[in-house]
Design a protein around this motif. Structure first.
Motif, short mmCIF file in Angstrom:
data_model
loop_
_atom_site.label_atom_id
_atom_site.label_comp_id
_atom_site.label_asym_id
_atom_site.label_seq_id
_atom_site.Cartn_x
_atom_site.Cartn_y
_atom_site.Cartn_z
N GLY A 273 -57.72 -37.26 -22.02
CA GLY A 273 -56.60 -37.33 -21.09
C GLY A 273 -55.53 -36.30 -21.42
N SER A 274 -54.43 -36.35 -20.71
CA SER A 274 -53.36 -35.37 -20.91
C SER A 274 -52.19 -35.93 -21.71
CB SER A 274 -52.87 -34.83 -19.56
OG SER A 274 -52.48 -35.88 -18.70
N ARG A 275 -52.26 -37.19 -22.14
CA ARG A 275 -51.20 -37.70 -23.01
C ARG A 275 -51.47 -37.27 -24.44
NH1 ARG A 275 -50.23 -43.41 -22.18
NH2 ARG A 275 -48.33 -42.82 -21.07
N HIS A 415 -47.06 -37.58 -21.47
CA HIS A 415 -47.97 -37.30 -20.36
C HIS A 415 -47.17 -36.60 -19.27
CE1 HIS A 415 -49.65 -38.66 -16.33
NE2 HIS A 415 -50.55 -37.83 -16.81
N GLU A 419 -48.89 -32.99 -14.32
CA GLU A 419 -50.09 -32.46 -14.96
C GLU A 419 -49.99 -30.95 -15.15
OE1 GLU A 419 -52.11 -34.55 -16.17
OE2 GLU A 419 -51.69 -36.36 -15.04
N TYR A 424 -44.61 -30.26 -20.94
CA TYR A 424 -44.55 -30.67 -22.34
C TYR A 424 -43.38 -30.00 -23.04
CZ TYR A 424 -49.53 -32.17 -22.00
OH TYR A 424 -50.71 -32.77 -21.68
N TRP A 489 -55.06 -36.10 -28.21
CA TRP A 489 -54.91 -36.55 -26.82
C TRP A 489 -55.66 -37.86 -26.68
CZ3 TRP A 489 -56.84 -31.28 -27.25
CH2 TRP A 489 -55.86 -30.30 -27.04
N GLN A 509 -56.37 -37.25 -15.28
CA GLN A 509 -55.05 -37.78 -14.93
C GLN A 509 -55.04 -39.32 -14.86
OE1 GLN A 509 -53.65 -36.80 -10.97
NE2 GLN A 509 -55.71 -36.97 -10.10
#
Length: 520
Positions: A273-275, A415, A419, A424, A489, A509
């Motif tokens: 994931g993107s976290r 997160h 996206e 960040y 991640w 996402q």
């Protein structure tokens, strides 16, 4: 900052009759999710649950694909007409659940409503105008050159402006955006999505029924009804799947990955994931952290792969940079560091061979295994003679301590809502600025004017290739200077009965396109 089973009902005894008559049985699926949406209003809260709901009941102008590019939805095509504007050509013949036709006016009305939402307005702050060109065409115009117009479009789920017009029986405006408390939109919905809500008991059950007038006749999805059952407890959620009470769950607790993978009747889908989970090193509190060699030593001392394997049980991917593969700033060569000998040599070179003491705080119920991860990091740092006084706190108490910067090392996960790689840095690593809001969650107080310059330039760079270069330069600087400690991640995960075609409808996402889900 961003601080989801299915039972197929097969009437075996009637199968022969269905075959003779040409009729097909209704496909009903039960979904066991950690939470359900707090409201039927897609603008009430910016959360994973609300976005998942929006993709079921509404449709965005565009949406993300598995490789994080964009594909058409209510906008069948688009083109950039200037560095401040993008033109969207809408699908014809689309109908809301109420029976009202979908028009360009609904897009404009929805965007204006988004800009009133406490959760969404900051994401649309650069938008200047929604300009209607004709009955099928609309322009999104920004105040200055903007790279993220398509990202905005992915968050625009047109609502039925006629349905939300006027006042309800309680004298409240139907279009009011209410984040907490009663409102018309919280309990009523009219979208263009494949499903409409036919029953809702918050916290217990929500039923989604296929809308007979749905516009997307190319979708292979064959689910007629979805019954969403919130199951907050991890063990109970997995038990519900294994016992057959539900057919799909999300998320899957890391400790159960192995059991699900070993079950021939189930399948697990877990993707990066993107976290990202990170540690920030407060340079104002600790003079040692101002020394890049010390920060590098700490990065080399932390075994991210070991944390992923032993603590996260494979439910994460070790990180060496902020954004995962698929993001514009991602740079393959920026791999996770780990070399204890190099870490010790750097400490010696920096004049801290004997180490020092410092404090650290982390939540104990916000991220997956957060307290255990923090404890492991403390042990790893002790091996280069950094003694860490660690305190873990429930998230209800943690963020006040985080904001007050009460410790030398602080954990934070991030997160990006759109996206996008730049998000960040904008929040976690740009020089803190109370006027602009940049660096709002930069408790490490890292500050590099070149990084800020590159990020600001990336916000206005509309050429994808040129923007990618800018963001990769940012990641390289952060890596070289060890601006923070990237850990991993978290993976986003789903599990379900083997006959469910889950993999094609999910992406990093953490949203599943249930309208395209097939029972094989």
């Amino acid at each position: 900052m961003n601080r989801s089973g299915w039972t197929v009902i097969i009437l075996v005894g009637m199968g022969w009759l269905a075959a003779l008559s040409g009729a097909s049985e209704e496909q009903i699926l039960k979904l066991g999710a950690e939470r359900d949406p707090v409201s039927l209003d897609p603008h009430a809260q910016l959360s994973a649950e609300t976005l998942q709901y929006a993709h079921m009941v509404f449709d965005p102008l565009v949406r993300r694909t598995a490789d994080m590019t964009f594909e058409p939805r209510l906008a069948e095509r688009w083109e950039r007409i200037s560095d401040r504007a993008m033109r969207f050509y809408l699908k014809r013949g689309v109908t809301f659940h109420s029976g009202n036709p979908f028009t360009v006016e609904d897009v404009k009305w929805t965007v204006h409503r988004l800009m009133k939402s406490p959760d969404y307005n900051r994401l649309f702050k650069d938008l200047e105008d929604v300009k209607i060109i004709d009955d099928q065409t609309v322009d999104l115009v920004t105040q200055k050159p903007c790279a993220l117009i398509l990202n905005m479009a992915a968050l625009i789920f047109p609502m039925d402006r006629r349905f939300y017009r006027g006042m309800d029986e309680n004298g409240r405006y139907k279009d009011a955006v209410v984040t907490a408390g009663p409102s018309f939109a919280a309990t009523h919905a009219s979208g263009t999505g494949k499903y409409h809500v036919t029953m809702r008991d918050p916290g217990l059950k929500t039923v989604f029924q296929k809308f007979p007038g749905y516009w997307d006749d190319k979708s292979l999805g064959n689910i007629d009804r979805i019954i969403l059952i919130p199951i907050k407890n991890d063990a109970a959620r997995v038990s519900a799947l294994r016992s057959g009470n539900v057919d799909m769950i999300t998320p899957v607790p890391p400790q159960d990955y192995g059991r699900i993978e070993a079950d021939e009747n189930l399948r697990l889908i877990a993707i990066t994931g993107s976290r990202i989970i990170t540690l920030q090193l407060n340079q104002k509190r600790r003079p040692e952290f101002r020394n890049p060699q010390v920060r590098l030593a700490m990065n080399w001392a932390v075994n991210k792969a070991d944390i992923v394997e032993k603590i996260m049980k494979g439910a994460a991917t070790a990180a060496g940079q902020q954004g995962p593969k698929g993001f514009s700033g991602y740079t393959p060569r920026l791999t996770p560091r780990f070399d204890p000998a190099k870490a010790k040599a750097l400490m010696k070179s920096a004049g801290y061979e004997n180490g020092f003491e410092c404090t650290m705080i982390a939540p104990n119920n916000r991220y997956v295994n957060d307290a255990k991860v923090a404890e492991a990091v403390a042990v790893m740092l002790s091996r280069i003679n950094i003694t860490v006084d660690l305190k873990t706190l429930p998230r209800i108490h943690y963020w006040d301590r985080f904001d007050a910067q009460t410790a030398d090392i602080q954990m934070i996960g991030w997160h990006p809502e759109m996206e996008d790689s730049a998000n960040y840095t904008e929040n976690l690593l740009m020089c803190p600025d109370t006027e602009t809001g940049y660096g709002r969650y930069n408790s490490g107080n890292y500050c590099n004017a070149k990084v800020d310059e590159l990020i600001l330039a990336s916000r206005m760079e509309t050429g994808n290739a040129r923007r990618r270069v800018l963001l990769q330069k940012v990641e390289q600087i952060l890596y070289d200077e060890a601006a923070f400690i990237p850990l991993h991640w978290e993976k986003v995960s789903w599990a379900g009965k083997r006959h469910l075609g889950i993999e094609p409808v999910v992406n990093l996402q953490n949203v599943a396109y249930f309208g395209d889900l097939m029972i094989h």
